[in-house]
Design a protein around this motif. Structure first.
Motif, PDB file in Angstrom:
ATOM      1  N   ARG A  86       3.072   3.794   0.783  1.00 27.96           N
ATOM      2  CA  ARG A  86       2.692   2.430   1.164  1.00 27.96           C
ATOM      3  C   ARG A  86       3.834   1.518   0.758  1.00 27.96           C
ATOM      4  NH1 ARG A  86      -2.471   1.139  -1.530  1.00 27.96           N
ATOM      5  NH2 ARG A  86      -1.121   0.693  -3.262  1.00 27.96           N
ATOM      6  N   PRO A  87       4.850   1.424   1.613  1.00 29.45           N
ATOM      7  CA  PRO A  87       6.045   0.662   1.239  1.00 29.45           C
ATOM      8  C   PRO A  87       5.729  -0.796   0.905  1.00 29.45           C
ATOM      9  CG  PRO A  87       6.384   1.884   3.269  1.00 29.45           C
ATOM     10  CD  PRO A  87       4.928   1.962   2.966  1.00 29.45           C
ATOM     11  N   GLU A  88       6.553  -1.343   0.039  1.00 34.25           N
ATOM     12  CA  GLU A  88       6.336  -2.739  -0.382  1.00 34.25           C
ATOM     13  C   GLU A  88       6.706  -3.723   0.718  1.00 34.25           C
ATOM     14  OE1 GLU A  88       8.457  -3.497  -3.956  1.00 34.25           O
ATOM     15  OE2 GLU A  88       7.105  -2.290  -5.182  1.00 34.25           O
ATOM     16  N   THR A  89       7.664  -3.336   1.532  1.00 33.31           N
ATOM     17  CA  THR A  89       8.112  -4.246   2.590  1.00 33.31           C
ATOM     18  C   THR A  89       7.998  -3.551   3.944  1.00 33.31           C
ATOM     19  OG1 THR A  89      10.385  -3.476   2.563  1.00 33.31           O
ATOM     20  CG2 THR A  89       9.819  -5.218   1.000  1.00 33.31           C
ATOM     21  N   THR A  90       8.235  -4.340   5.000  1.00 31.37           N
ATOM     22  CA  THR A  90       8.126  -3.774   6.347  1.00 31.37           C
ATOM     23  C   THR A  90       9.392  -3.023   6.759  1.00 31.37           C
ATOM     24  OG1 THR A  90       8.801  -5.942   7.148  1.00 31.37           O
ATOM     25  CG2 THR A  90       6.454  -5.447   7.214  1.00 31.37           C
ATOM     26  N   PHE A 134       4.853   2.593   7.333  1.00 31.24           N
ATOM     27  CA  PHE A 134       3.745   3.075   6.498  1.00 31.24           C
ATOM     28  C   PHE A 134       3.796   4.606   6.467  1.00 31.24           C
ATOM     29  CE2 PHE A 134      -0.673   4.473   5.991  1.00 31.24           C
ATOM     30  CZ  PHE A 134      -1.022   3.780   4.840  1.00 31.24           C
ATOM     31  N   ARG A 188      -5.271  -2.866   7.076  1.00 29.89           N
ATOM     32  CA  ARG A 188      -4.664  -2.744   5.740  1.00 29.89           C
ATOM     33  C   ARG A 188      -4.025  -4.068   5.356  1.00 29.89           C
ATOM     34  NH1 ARG A 188      -3.115   2.363   8.145  1.00 29.89           N
ATOM     35  NH2 ARG A 188      -1.163   1.490   8.872  1.00 29.89           N
ATOM     36  N   PRO A 201       2.288  -5.181   3.992  1.00 30.59           N
ATOM     37  CA  PRO A 201       3.188  -4.956   2.870  1.00 30.59           C
ATOM     38  C   PRO A 201       3.784  -6.255   2.350  1.00 30.59           C
ATOM     39  CG  PRO A 201       3.989  -3.863   4.852  1.00 30.59           C
ATOM     40  CD  PRO A 201       2.767  -4.601   5.226  1.00 30.59           C
ATOM     41  N   ARG A 202       3.686  -6.454   1.089  1.00 28.45           N
ATOM     42  CA  ARG A 202       4.343  -7.584   0.426  1.00 28.45           C
ATOM     43  C   ARG A 202       4.801  -7.094  -0.934  1.00 28.45           C
ATOM     44  NH1 ARG A 202       0.090 -12.279   1.540  1.00 28.45           N
ATOM     45  NH2 ARG A 202      -1.182 -10.511   1.030  1.00 28.45           N
ATOM     46  N   SER A 203       3.810  -6.983  -1.831  1.00 23.65           N
ATOM     47  CA  SER A 203       4.165  -6.452  -3.134  1.00 23.65           C
ATOM     48  C   SER A 203       3.050  -5.528  -3.607  1.00 23.65           C
ATOM     49  CB  SER A 203       4.362  -7.583  -4.130  1.00 23.65           C
ATOM     50  OG  SER A 203       3.195  -8.362  -4.181  1.00 23.65           O
ATOM     51  N   ALA A 204       3.214  -4.268  -3.275  1.00 25.86           N
ATOM     52  CA  ALA A 204       2.207  -3.286  -3.663  1.00 25.86           C
ATOM     53  C   ALA A 204       2.240  -3.081  -5.171  1.00 25.86           C
ATOM     54  CB  ALA A 204       2.482  -1.965  -2.959  1.00 25.86           C
TER      55      ALA A 204
END
Lengths: 344, 278
Positions: free
Chosen positions: A287-291, A295, B137, B140-143
């Motif tokens: 689940r990457p932090e950024t785009t 995914f 979902r 994504p930003r800061s998991a």
């Protein structure tokens, strides 16, 4: 019959555990008894439902399976067992949920989703990463060590060829693994790892990135493999996948980080390659932090190995940049091809 | 006319997915014979109160009343195949959507459902395009991994949060397990097809795109479960918006919209005939 109540019984001849509550073989804890069953199948015992005034039948709860339920399943049908281990926060549950979430979107790693006994369990595990949780950022609930090892179930069918496969993926808290590394007695509680076709060791990418933590992270990985080998929980029968998690974070690192990863791979290969059936390395960003990364990046490659009954020989380790082209597109493509072939 | 053994078909779908409207329109086609439908009712069955009641609403272009757990009915109809002359008795329980919701949310199933699922010769799955709930979902930003229980101020999980396709897979798994996974047929009816007709997409393609997990689940059972997709608008349009237009139809049967094998027609009984075909 009450929803939460599960009836334990023993298949061993002469054991009347169901009535006496005493294990004939004296297993303690009781969960270690291989003959004890707590069937997850549909009970046909009717229940008077107070709300509806109808007779209802209880369905399985569908949570992640206990060791006993998983063993019942393993005995009933040929089942692939994959145990995912790693320290707390290394991304074990996130890896599992990324596989399930991927199937929600499309066929994954050349496989069609053919069912699961643990759909509510998967859904719960995904919740903190979903909008419905109203969380500000995606997260994964920490696995409760008191629950022991829990098994997520998947039935799969190959998109090309149609082979069927039943898979149990075991998730356990990092604490359980740490305890197993510290004491033989605790290691004995994880004997199910011995039954696993594959042990997957997650190495926390964030720790590998951090100069202060990386040596400890490497040492921990080495310690886990050595402990499990010496406790004979893994061995010449086990395929081992060493997975660098949070690869999107690692990718931001410099050449020093990449050199360190190459060093880890060489060290682990030189120390353990001959002692297990196969040893391979993978890089994933579940689940990457950024785009910038898709995914479940790299998860399909790893998952394909879990399905493959005769994977190719271990290839030399490779550290490369993330290819943004997602392997999911290949999965969709293969599905389309199959669909066209199936047309009259 | 030869008569075969009675066939029992389950209508599977959540509340408002179109089960009762389907039944009302089918009964009208069978009984009124306004168009040369594939099946027709050569004689009236002794008990037809429920069918006549739901048909009345359908004819008046009124929304069909919701079937509750208390007023569920099992209808039994004698039909004849217009082409082959074969007669058959079909039994269709009009289950409330609650029966399916309780399977997912409460992990319970009605004893009657268990019995009928075990006896069923086939089933119809109803999916309403406007009732599909996805499970998006968090972008994504800061998991972060939640290391302390209760640290995040998030809403606890509830079964109703699960995407519709997951809930349907679970319900079909239960049905197939009760039917002992014997070879069977499943007609997939995408209700309110008139609402998505502009998308120029076939029902099976629409299903694969919108419900990919469910489509995989069904495709993976090829060989034991035969599936056929129908785009259906049993009412012919959206109510109350399209009421005036629908009232202009020459006869009520022609309001019905069925998209099957790339063709449009009004004969909803083809869904049942397909289920009955050997």
């Amino acid at each position: 019959m009450v929803a939460d109540e599960k009836v334990k019984s023993c298949r061993r001849d002469g054991c009347d555990f169901a009535t006496s509550g005493v294990c004939l073989d004296g297993f303690d804890p009781l969960e270690n008894c291989p003959n004890l069953s707590e069937s997850p199948s549909v009970s046909l015992e009717p229940e008077e439902d107070s709300d509806h005034g109808e007779q209802n039948v209880q369905l399985p709860e569908g949570e992640a399976l206990s060791l006993i339920d998983a063993q019942t399943l393993m005995r009933a049908e040929r089942t692939g067992v994959v145990v995912v281990g790693g320290w707390t926060g290394s991304g074990k549950t996130t890896l599992l949920t990324s596989i399930y979430e991927s199937f929600l979107d499309a066929p994954f790693a050349g496989q069609l989703f053919a069912g699961s006994l643990t759909l509510p369990g998967f859904e719960k595990a995904c919740h903190d990463g979903r909008m419905a949780s109203e969380g500000e950022s995606a997260a994964t609930q920490r696995t409760n060590p008191r629950l022991g090892i829990r098994f997520y179930h998947l039935n799969l069918v190959a998109q090309l060829g149609g082979e069927r496969c039943q898979l149990l993926i075991a998730d356990m808290s990092g604490e359980l693994l740490r305890e197993a590394c510290n004491s033989s007695e605790d290691a004995n509680k994880l004997r199910v790892i011995k039954r696993a076709d594959r042990f997957v060791l997650l190495l926390d990418g964030e720790k590998v990135m951090n100069v202060s933590n990386r040596q400890l992270a490497f040492n921990d990985a080495r310690l886990i493999l050595r402990s499990l080998l010496e406790e004979k929980l893994i061995g010449s029968w086990t395929r081992v996948d060493v997975v660098f998690s949070k690869w999107d974070v690692i990718q931001r690192g410099d050449d020093t980080t990449r050199d360190f990863i190459v060093m880890i791979q060489h060290e682990i290969l030189s120390r353990f390659e001959g002692r297990v059936a196969r040893l391979k390395f993978f890089s994933v960003a579940a689940r990457p932090e950024t785009t910038e990364s898709p995914f479940a990046f790299g998860v399909a490659d790893l998952f394909r190995e879990w399905i493959d009954r005769d994977p190719p020989v271990c290839r030399p380790p490779r550290v490369s940049r993330i290819d943004i082209k997602c392997d999911r597109e290949f999965a969709r493509f293969a599905y389309r091809i199959e669909a066209v072939k199936g047309e009259p | 006319m030869s008569v075969s053994e009675p066939s029992s078909f389950l209508l599977i779908g959540f509340r408002g997915s179109g089960k009762t409207t389907f039944l009302a329109a089918v009964w009208h086609l069978l009984e009124a014979q306004e168009i040369p439908s594939a099946l027709f009712a050569p004689t009236l069955q002794p008990d037809r109160e429920h069918l006549n009641s739901i048909r009345r609403h359908w004819l008046l272009l009124e929304p069909t009343t919701r079937t509750t757990l208390r007023d569920m009915q099992t209808v039994s109809v004698k039909v004849e195949d217009r082409e082959s002359g074969t007669g058959a008795s079909i039994v269709i329980p009009d289950f409330s959507g609650e029966v399916f919701l309780m399977q997912w949310e409460e992990r319970e199933v009605l004893q009657d459902y268990v019995k009928l699922a075990q006896l069923s010769s086939g089933s119809v799955l109803f999916v309403h395009p406007y009732q599909l709930k996805p499970g998006p979902r968090i972008p994504p930003r800061s998991a972060a991994v939640n290391n302390k229980e209760g640290e995040r101020d998030s809403v606890p999980w509830k079964p109703e949060f699960a995407p519709t396709q997951v809930q349907i897979v679970d319900i079909l798994q239960t049905y197939l397990r009760l039917a002992e996974n014997r070879p069977t047929r499943l007609a997939v009816v995408i209700s309110a097809w008139d609402l998505i007709i502009d998308e120029k997409i076939t029902p099976d393609s629409w299903f694969t795109v919108r419900l990919p997990l469910l489509a995989q689940f069904l495709a993976a059972r090829e060989g034991t479960l035969e599936v056929k997709y129908f785009g259906v608008s049993a009412q012919g349009g959206e109510l109350p918006g399209d009421k005036a237009k629908l009232e202009k139809a020459r006869n009520p049967s022609e309001r019905i919209y069925v998209f099957e094998d790339g063709k449009r027609h009004s004969d909803l009984t083809t869904v049942l005939r397909w289920l009955m075909t050997d």
